[in-house]
Design a protein around this motif. Structure first.
Motif, mmCIF file in Angstrom:
data_model
loop_
_atom_site.group_PDB
_atom_site.id
_atom_site.type_symbol
_atom_site.label_atom_id
_atom_site.label_comp_id
_atom_site.label_asym_id
_atom_site.label_seq_id
_atom_site.Cartn_x
_atom_site.Cartn_y
_atom_site.Cartn_z
ATOM 1 N N ASP A 1 0.857 -1.183 0.000
ATOM 2 C CA ASP A 1 0.000 0.000 0.000
ATOM 3 C C ASP A 1 0.895 1.235 0.000
ATOM 4 N N GLY A 2 0.920 1.954 -1.101
ATOM 5 C CA GLY A 2 1.736 3.150 -1.223
ATOM 6 C C GLY A 2 2.965 2.910 -2.071
ATOM 7 N N THR A 3 3.289 3.852 -2.928
ATOM 8 C CA THR A 3 4.499 3.740 -3.728
ATOM 9 C C THR A 3 5.717 4.077 -2.879
ATOM 10 N N ARG A 4 6.879 3.729 -3.386
ATOM 11 C CA ARG A 4 8.119 4.016 -2.665
ATOM 12 C C ARG A 4 8.276 5.512 -2.419
ATOM 13 N N ARG A 5 7.989 6.302 -3.440
ATOM 14 C CA ARG A 5 8.143 7.752 -3.296
ATOM 15 C C ARG A 5 7.164 8.302 -2.264
ATOM 16 N N TYR A 6 5.917 7.871 -2.321
ATOM 17 C CA TYR A 6 4.921 8.372 -1.367
ATOM 18 C C TYR A 6 5.268 7.949 0.050
ATOM 19 N N ASN A 7 5.572 6.687 0.256
ATOM 20 C CA ASN A 7 5.843 6.186 1.605
ATOM 21 C C ASN A 7 7.125 6.764 2.199
ATOM 22 N N ALA A 8 8.069 7.141 1.345
ATOM 23 C CA ALA A 8 9.328 7.689 1.838
ATOM 24 C C ALA A 8 9.137 9.010 2.569
ATOM 25 N N SER A 9 8.081 9.740 2.221
ATOM 26 C CA SER A 9 7.878 11.060 2.820
ATOM 27 C C SER A 9 6.575 11.173 3.603
ATOM 28 N N HIS A 10 5.878 10.055 3.788
ATOM 29 C CA HIS A 10 4.599 10.078 4.500
ATOM 30 C C HIS A 10 4.569 8.973 5.556
ATOM 31 N N TYR A 11 4.202 9.362 6.765
ATOM 32 C CA TYR A 11 4.024 8.398 7.852
ATOM 33 C C TYR A 11 2.664 7.749 7.703
ATOM 34 N N ARG A 12 2.601 6.434 7.761
ATOM 35 C CA ARG A 12 1.376 5.712 7.462
ATOM 36 C C ARG A 12 0.555 5.393 8.705
ATOM 37 N N SER A 13 0.315 6.378 9.543
ATOM 38 C CA SER A 13 -0.661 6.348 10.634
ATOM 39 C C SER A 13 -0.208 5.634 11.910
ATOM 40 N N THR A 14 0.426 4.466 11.780
ATOM 41 C CA THR A 14 0.919 3.750 12.952
ATOM 42 C C THR A 14 2.274 3.133 12.618
ATOM 43 N N VAL A 15 3.078 2.891 13.645
ATOM 44 C CA VAL A 15 4.386 2.278 13.424
ATOM 45 C C VAL A 15 4.243 0.911 12.772
ATOM 46 N N ALA B 1 3.496 -9.236 -16.769
ATOM 47 C CA ALA B 1 3.925 -10.635 -16.825
ATOM 48 C C ALA B 1 4.141 -11.101 -18.262
ATOM 49 N N ALA B 2 3.391 -10.537 -19.192
ATOM 50 C CA ALA B 2 3.494 -10.933 -20.600
ATOM 51 C C ALA B 2 4.531 -10.124 -21.365
ATOM 52 N N ASP B 3 5.120 -9.132 -20.727
ATOM 53 C CA ASP B 3 6.058 -8.228 -21.387
ATOM 54 C C ASP B 3 7.451 -8.861 -21.463
ATOM 55 N N PRO B 4 7.978 -9.110 -22.655
ATOM 56 C CA PRO B 4 9.319 -9.697 -22.748
ATOM 57 C C PRO B 4 10.417 -8.765 -22.240
ATOM 58 N N HIS B 5 10.075 -7.497 -22.058
ATOM 59 C CA HIS B 5 11.038 -6.506 -21.569
ATOM 60 C C HIS B 5 10.753 -6.128 -20.115
ATOM 61 N N ARG B 6 10.120 -7.020 -19.376
ATOM 62 C CA ARG B 6 9.726 -6.718 -17.995
ATOM 63 C C ARG B 6 10.916 -6.397 -17.094
ATOM 64 N N SER B 7 12.096 -6.871 -17.450
ATOM 65 C CA SER B 7 13.266 -6.659 -16.602
ATOM 66 C C SER B 7 13.620 -5.183 -16.440
ATOM 67 N N GLN B 8 13.088 -4.323 -17.320
ATOM 68 C CA GLN B 8 13.331 -2.887 -17.176
ATOM 69 C C GLN B 8 12.776 -2.355 -15.853
ATOM 70 N N TRP B 9 11.827 -3.082 -15.269
ATOM 71 C CA TRP B 9 11.189 -2.642 -14.030
ATOM 72 C C TRP B 9 11.824 -3.273 -12.796
ATOM 73 N N ASN B 10 12.848 -4.088 -12.970
ATOM 74 C CA ASN B 10 13.394 -4.827 -11.831
ATOM 75 C C ASN B 10 13.793 -3.897 -10.697
ATOM 76 N N THR B 11 13.405 -4.270 -9.476
ATOM 77 C CA THR B 11 13.651 -3.580 -8.197
ATOM 78 C C THR B 11 12.797 -2.327 -8.017
ATOM 79 N N GLN B 12 11.963 -1.969 -8.979
ATOM 80 C CA GLN B 12 11.238 -0.714 -8.902
ATOM 81 C C GLN B 12 9.901 -0.833 -8.167
ATOM 82 N N SER B 13 9.370 0.323 -7.813
ATOM 83 C CA SER B 13 8.046 0.460 -7.203
ATOM 84 C C SER B 13 7.127 1.094 -8.236
#
Length: 328
Positions: free
Chosen positions: A160-174, A261-273
């Protein structure tokens, strides 16, 4: 059906947490693309989990098969490593391969909002963490040995939440904050480990998900939610709140993941959010009403402008992004 309509034909997928919501929709869309999908969860016919919901893994598996794939329901508690190991052994014995793993168990019913750590019931907090994160870790630990034998393995961590959003927003509880950000970091770390084997790992987030549980919580239906939200424009503490107008069905995220999943070039997204909107824009998919809700930009814009003053239609139009990118 033409073979090109099922680009995942012959692929074997596991969707952990396929009982309802995003997990159910993802399983169905993978099936629509031709995959054989193991649909796991704790809720079975006649034996619901402590969520006490009517949805079942058998119901999901039937939808997968109806969509054109093969749905296989297996009751698994993913907090129990031995049950997960048995599941992976079964998949290996039945198919000798695993191509796609989707970790979608979230633990939302165990969230208690706006409670500081020292007042939060510790057992309930750990139940959230173990359900929403440890299940992902256990499942990947057990599955990656088999998964990395596939030359094009894909791991999708749902949070729940992208990396960019969560990096700068506290998500209500620890407990909630750590659970959701840990899932993203798991995808990042797995991406580094599977890349040498040709694999790809990504973290994905829906926007404001109009799941079965959310509709029930707001006492609306898929036919009435928009009118109910619009009626509460400018009203404080209304149910549903006006900003629910930016919500999306689980289908948009699911369609994006199936395309990935069907994209032969899916590796371009590796490690991303990636958000459901990122996937929708890149692969040209939409929600069931033909729109592409950009929830995270809308939510961010609400920080400086009241939601009722925002033009929600601009945030639902395909191929438009009025706010800053929410991914990465």
């Amino acid at each position: 059906m033409h073979p090109t309509d099922q680009p995942l034909a012959g692929k074997v997928a596991l969707v952990a947490g396929a009982t309802r919501g995003a997990g159910r929709a993802i399983a169905v869309e993978l099936g629509r693309s031709g995959a054989q999908v193991y649909c796991t969860g704790r809720s079975t016919r006649g034996n619901p989990s402590d969520y006490d919901r009517p949805e079942t893994i058998e119901g999901t598996a039937e939808r997968v098969t109806d969509a054109g794939g093969t749905g296989i329901a297996v009751a698994v508690d993913h907090t129990d490593i031995w049950q997960v190991k048995a599941l992976i052994t079964r998949i290996e014995e039945e198919h000798g391969r695993l191509d796609i793993l989707v970790n979608d168990i979230g633990g939302e019913p165990y969230v208690k909002f706006e409670i500081p750590l020292w007042q939060y019931p510790f057992e309930q907090g750990m139940k959230l963490f173990n359900t929403g994160f440890t299940t992902h870790l256990i499942t990947s630990h057990c599955a990656l040995g088999l998964l990395t034998r596939s030359p094009e393995a894909l791991i999708v961590e749902v949070t729940d939440g992208t990396r960019r959003y969560n990096a700068s927003h506290y998500r209500s509880t620890v407990f909630l904050d750590i659970t959701k950000t840990a899932v993203d970091r798991l995808a990042f770390a797995q991406g580094h480990e599977v890349a040498p084997h040709g694999g790809t790992a990504v973290c994905v987030s829906p926007g404001w998900l109009r799941s079965e549980m959310m509709l029930d919580a707001f006492e609306v239906t898929e036919d009435t939610w928009r009118q109910a939200a619009e009626a509460n424009r400018g009203t404080q503490d209304a149910v549903p709140p006006y900003e629910f107008v930016i919500s999306e069905t689980p289908a948009m995220l699911a369609r994006g993941i199936a395309a990935l999943a069907a994209d032969p070039h899916r590796s371009q997204w590796n490690t991303q959010s990636l958000s459901s909107f990122d996937l929708a824009q890149h692969y040209g998919v939409t929600d069931t009403d033909g729109s592409q809700p950009d929830s995270w930009s809308f939510i961010t814009a609400m920080e400086t402008q009241p939601a009722e003053e925002l033009d929600v239609t601009a945030y639902r139009q395909p191929h438009q992004r009025p706010g800053p990118a929410a991914s990465s």
